[in-house]
Design an enzyme around this catalytic site. Structure first.
Site, short mmCIF file in Angstrom:
data_model
loop_
_atom_site.label_atom_id
_atom_site.label_comp_id
_atom_site.label_asym_id
_atom_site.label_seq_id
_atom_site.Cartn_x
_atom_site.Cartn_y
_atom_site.Cartn_z
N ASN A 420 1.06 -0.96 -0.18
CA ASN A 420 0.27 0.40 -0.10
C ASN A 420 0.64 0.95 -0.49
OD1 ASN A 420 -3.03 1.41 0.62
ND2 ASN A 420 -1.69 2.24 2.02
N GLU A 421 0.67 1.85 -0.93
CA GLU A 421 1.25 2.98 -0.86
C GLU A 421 2.98 2.94 -0.75
OE1 GLU A 421 -0.54 6.72 0.53
OE2 GLU A 421 -2.15 6.16 -0.33
N ASN A 486 -5.34 4.53 -4.30
CA ASN A 486 -5.21 5.65 -3.39
C ASN A 486 -5.61 7.10 -3.68
OD1 ASN A 486 -5.86 3.30 -2.77
ND2 ASN A 486 -3.98 3.91 -0.71
N TYR A 492 -7.13 16.00 -0.15
CA TYR A 492 -5.49 16.62 -0.06
C TYR A 492 -5.25 17.12 -1.58
CZ TYR A 492 -5.26 12.57 3.78
OH TYR A 492 -5.31 11.46 5.04
N TRP A 566 -12.80 5.16 1.75
CA TRP A 566 -11.81 5.17 2.81
C TRP A 566 -12.48 6.19 3.63
CZ3 TRP A 566 -7.94 2.10 3.99
CH2 TRP A 566 -6.86 2.27 5.17
N LYS A 586 -12.17 10.11 8.29
CA LYS A 586 -12.92 9.56 7.30
C LYS A 586 -13.46 8.91 7.05
CE LYS A 586 -8.72 11.58 5.08
NZ LYS A 586 -7.88 11.33 6.03
C1 GCB Z 1 -4.36 6.45 2.42
C2 GCB Z 1 -3.59 5.17 3.12
C3 GCB Z 1 -4.14 5.66 4.31
C4 GCB Z 1 -5.11 6.85 4.94
C5 GCB Z 1 -5.14 7.46 4.13
C6 GCB Z 1 -5.90 8.79 4.66
O1 GCB Z 1 -3.49 6.46 1.27
O2 GCB Z 1 -3.84 4.39 2.38
O3 GCB Z 1 -3.66 4.86 4.93
O4 GCB Z 1 -5.17 6.80 6.48
O5 GCB Z 1 -4.81 7.92 2.45
O6 GCB Z 1 -6.83 9.25 5.06
O7 GCB Z 1 -5.60 9.84 4.23
#
Ligand code: GCB
Length: 883
Positions: A420-421, A486, A492, A566, A586
């Site tokens: 992941n990322e 993602n 953001y 998310w 979130k």
């Molecule tokens: C993402 C990550 C996750 C974070 C989310 C966020 O891309 O994979 O772990 O919690 O962003 O809320 O910034």
């Protein structure tokens, strides 16, 4: 239809059970082993048997030691270190039996001692493991077990860093399992030792392959019989088979049993999650030595780069959410009921998809996904970055093996993911380190990809990437079968519409790729409401705007196989600083599982069953500050979520207006007199559901108001409603002649985001009030009647960065003389020269409360006098008092 596969023995199954009843070993027994434990935080040696209880706390599993210290407790960080668990218990070991403990999850390193002897170890916090007790048990039946657990940072154990809390402890259940000396493997990466595949399935018939891993713990070779029964719950068998096999002394052996051409089943799907089970019995000379039931389902699926996902030949858009496994204030130690509640919430939202966030989750989650019909993307906790070391990579490989072995049989699982990322931490690393990091990441990805395909040729692999060019530049994005994205356009970075543009470009560049939105989401705080929601303001309205816009764009693009919000639930992230400190908000539901508006929006957009739900599920109050003397009504922008064509609104039982539902939502702009109101929604003149609201007006002229209580949030357009008292801080308003308001200055923006989003130390319940502020105001003026007023000014000098993590601040930063200003009221000095950064420290709130008596119709004038840089003020409250 029962398909009789090859019958090697002529014994019918019921006869076998009778024989079994009379023998010493009765197959497998599994009982809970969660009670009667003692826990002690910190390092001490508890490996040797003892009965001391002083300094030990009685606990039951699941347990974590980080349930409270991750909350807003005024202290940065949480305990990452060693904890010991111990327990005395009675167990009379019997000849011919094997004893194991199954730990479902211990974060993150565990060392087990039985009667003072080291019995085994496990690394990694998110998979199950078995420890054999047999050789260590005391014949006297008095047994002692202790477990040393460590959740310290370890550069060789993923995850190294991530936006969630790595709570330590034995946080999932433990079971005591007893088998005969011969049994289905208990040493196959925590897997059941029985693996069910369906390499060929059509709607009519299917082949079922079962791979058995057998262990013979006896010093002699042993002939064993496996009886395999394939059936739906409590109905007659679809197939039965007996197979004999010889397992050499003290060895393991793998046997494949094939049941071809099975018919008479229902296909598994989200609408009809028809579950089947493989019941396996292991016999030694007619004696049942082990037995195990494993789930599976009949379904087939594939992904198409153009058309998305197909289940059982039908196109199905995969839509759902990510879920973290914690629940404030219980940390990650959730009961099975809590897990079930989360899965029910997801299903009721109209979802058909779950991504288990960044790690394998509890068996209960997978079982529920099977039974509720939710398709699953599961991944190992390789997040943000890798360590360049062999040990790190071996641990990652082991985690992948454990995940695939342990959850292989769940028909809900369709995707195994492993990163992941993974380039996320690049931004904090020296430039010259990046090439080596990229090479190590690529090599590991290739290894994990090959391993996943080898261990499970029937599922897809995936990786979740973020909006960052290195995935493309290094070719990392080409390795997995599915490119997960993602994306947070409009949160953001960028704006909502950039999402579709970004994805369309990806599709053009990579027409053969399978595209999936592994994350999209915006934060919200149920205390924040805005008429003018904006990016990153954490209002309920902006979460709706974001969710609605991106969900629409995903649904409109057939080549995007699916999307996962998310996150399903607000979750603990100790290091995060947003509107709610230490919580990533979130979630579509709150930490205590109450749906926010965005949950109902998604439900309306995804569900087929009729949905009609009010907006503002947490709000009852609307306060309006009149903008002119003739302004006597309170505007209320009301909305409701539905998948009907239109909704009618009734106010106090009278028809008000009909509104068309668009993308899951109907809206009305009401102007209501101050007071209480009953709103109802009608479809075909039915008046349910109802919502009660209260509207309040703050008049334009204050001169005639004998009592006043005005609370104003500054630097932002949202209202903050204090969840403890209901106190309503209205959004800021500029001064109007003859009325009241702030004069001069502007809203603080850092980058393109309003406010600081810093952790305001010691103000946790009021962080959002302090985080936004008016910079360089000259005055607050209110033409109030003569009388005494209590005046509160909320202020903070802030760290001037756009986004950081709380744990970066190990200590309070002082910056004397950075910002100095004075405050006077009606010409009287209240603060000569405040230097908040020098006296109290940056990000430390300063709440100034004083009383002032207004005389001679002078009204109230609070003035700010800059000496060094601009004055700042976050909120102002004025309340009439008696003296
Ligand atoms: C993402 C990550 C996750 C974070 C989310 C966020 O891309 O994979 O772990 O919690 O962003 O809320 O910034």
């Amino acid at each position: 239809m029962t398909r009789q596969c090859v019958f090697i023995f002529g014994i019918c199954f019921s006869l076998v059970t009778n024989i079994v009843g009379q023998t010493a070993v009765e197959g497998r027994q599994k009982i809970s082993f969660n009670s009667g434990w003692l826990f002690s935080k910190g390092d001490r040696d508890a490996s040797l048997p003892d009965r001391a209880t002083l300094g030990w706390q009685s606990v039951q599993f699941p347990h974590t030691w980080n349930d409270k210290d991750v909350l807003a407790d005024g202290e940065r960080g949480y305990y990452r270190g060693i904890g010991w668990y111990k327990k005395n218990f009675r167990l009379q070991p019997e000849e011919g039996k094997k004893y194991f403990l199954r730990f479902e999850g211990v974060n993150q390193e565990a060392e087990i001692f039985v009667n003072g002897k080291a019995a085994g170890k496990h690394i990694g916090g998110y998979s199950a493991f078995n420890i054999e007790l047999t050789p260590f048990l005391d014949p006297s039946a008095e047994q002692y077990i202790s477990v040393k657990v460590d959740n310290s940072f370890n550069e060789n154990i993923p995850p190294l860093s991530a936006d969630f809390t790595f709570s330590g402890g034995i946080y999932r259940p433990v079971h005591l399992i007893t088998t005969g000396e011969q049994h289905f493997s208990m040493s196959d990466y925590g897997g059941p030792g029985v693996y069910v595949s369906t390499p060929r399935v059509t709607s009519q018939n299917a082949d079922v392959h079962i791979e058995y891993h057998l262990e013979n713990g006896n010093a002699y070779d042993q002939a064993l019989t496996i009886e395999t029964i394939i059936q739906k719950e409590s109905s007659s068998a679809l197939a039965r088979k007996k197979t004999t096999v010889i397992v050499p002394a003290l060895q393991n052996r793998t046997v494949e049993v094939i049941c071809p051409d099975i018919g008479g089943f229902e296909l598994w799907s989200p609408d009809n999650p028809a579950m089947y089970y493989v019941e396996s019995h292991l016999f030694k000379s007619g004696e049942l030595v082990d037995n195990l039931t494993q789930p599976f389902g009949f379904r087939w699926f594939h992904f198409d780069p153009e058309k998305g996902f197909f289940l059982n030949g039908e196109n199905l858009k995969l839509m759902g959410a990510n879920r973290h496994q914690d629940r404030i204030p219980y940390g990650n130690a959730l009961s099975d009921d809590m897990h079930r509640q989360d899965m029910r919430l997801l299903k009721d939202m109209g979802a058909n998809f779950l991504r288990t966030a960044h790690y394998p989750q509890a068996t209960e989650i997978l079982d529920n996904a099977d039974q509720l019909g939710l398709l699953v993307w599961e991944e190992i906790p390789l997040v943000n970055e890798v360590t360049i070391s062999r040990e790190h990579d071996e641990n990652a490989e082991m985690m992948l093996k454990e995940m695939i072995r342990q959850h292989y049989n769940h028909p809900s699982v369709i995707i195994w993911a492993y990163m992941n990322e993974i380039y996320w931490a690049h931004r904090f690393k020296p430039e010259e380190e990046l090439p080596a990091r990229n090479r190590a990441t690529l090599a590991l990805a290739r290894k994990l990809e090959d391993l996943a395909r080898e261990l499970d040729p029937y599922r897809y692999t995936a990786m979740a990437m973020h909006n960052y060019p290195a995935y493309e530049e290094t070719g990392l994005g080409d390795i997995p079968m599915i490119a997960g994205w993602n994306l947070y356009h409009g949160w953001y970075y960028g704006n909502h519409e950039d999402f579709g543009k970004f994805m369309d470009e990806q599709r053009l560049k990579y027409p053969r790729r399978i595209h999936f939105i592994s994350e999209y989401g915006a934060g919200s705080d149920v205390r924040l409401y805005s008429e003018k929601p904006e990016k990153f303001d954490f209002t309920i309205e902006e979460q709706i705007n974001f969710t609605r816009a991106i969900t629409r764009q995903i649904l409109d693009r057939p080549y995007i196989a699916g999307g996962a919000l998310w996150n399903l639930i607000d979750f603990s992230s100790e290091r995060r600083v947003d509107a709610t400190s230490h919580i990533n908000n979130k979630g579509l539901v709150t930490v205590d599982r109450k749906p926010k508006d965005a949950y109902y929006l998604v439900q309306a957009m995804l569900s087929e069953k009729p949905v009609s739900e009010w907006g503002y599920s947490f709000r009852q109050q609307w306060v309006h500050a009149a903008v002119s003397p003739s302004d006597t009504l309170v505007p209320v922008r009301m909305y409701a979520f539905s998948n009907q064509k239109t909704l009618s609104l009734y106010v106090n039982n009278r028809f008000s207006a009909e509104s068309e539902v668009k993308d899951g939502m109907a809206e009305w702009l009401l102007c209501l007199p101050p007071g209480k109101h009953l709103l109802s929604l009608g479809q075909n003149s039915t008046y349910t559901p109802e919502k009660r609201i209260e509207t309040t007006l703050i008049p334009f002229h204050l001169k005639d108001e004998p009592t006043l209580d005005i609370a104003m949030n500054l630097g932002v357009n949202y209202a903050f409603i204090d969840s403890r008292t209901g106190l309503y801080w209205i959004p800021e308003r500029e001064h109007r002649s003859g009325s009241w308001g702030i004069i001069g200055g502007k809203q603080l923006y850092i980058g393109d985001k309003v406010g600081t989003k810093e952790d305001i130390l010691a103000a946790d319940e009021e962080d959002p009030l302090y985080q936004t502020m008016r910079v360089d105001p000259s005055e607050f003026r209110a033409d109030v009647p003569d009388g005494t007023y209590e005046i509160e000014l909320l202020m903070v000098d802030y760290v001037r960065k756009s986004r950081r993590f709380a744990d970066e601040d190990k200590e309070i930063t002082y910056e004397p003389g950075r910002r100095v200003f004075g405050i006077s009221v009606n010409g009287r000095v209240v603060e000569q020269a405040i230097d908040m950064g020098g006296s109290y420290g940056l990000n430390v709130p300063y709440r100034l409360v004083f009383r002032h008596t207004v005389k001679d119709n002078a009204g109230l004038s609070i003035q700010f006098h800059p000496f060094k840089r601009e004055p700042v003020v976050s909120a102002i409250r004025i309340r009439s008092v008696r003296y």
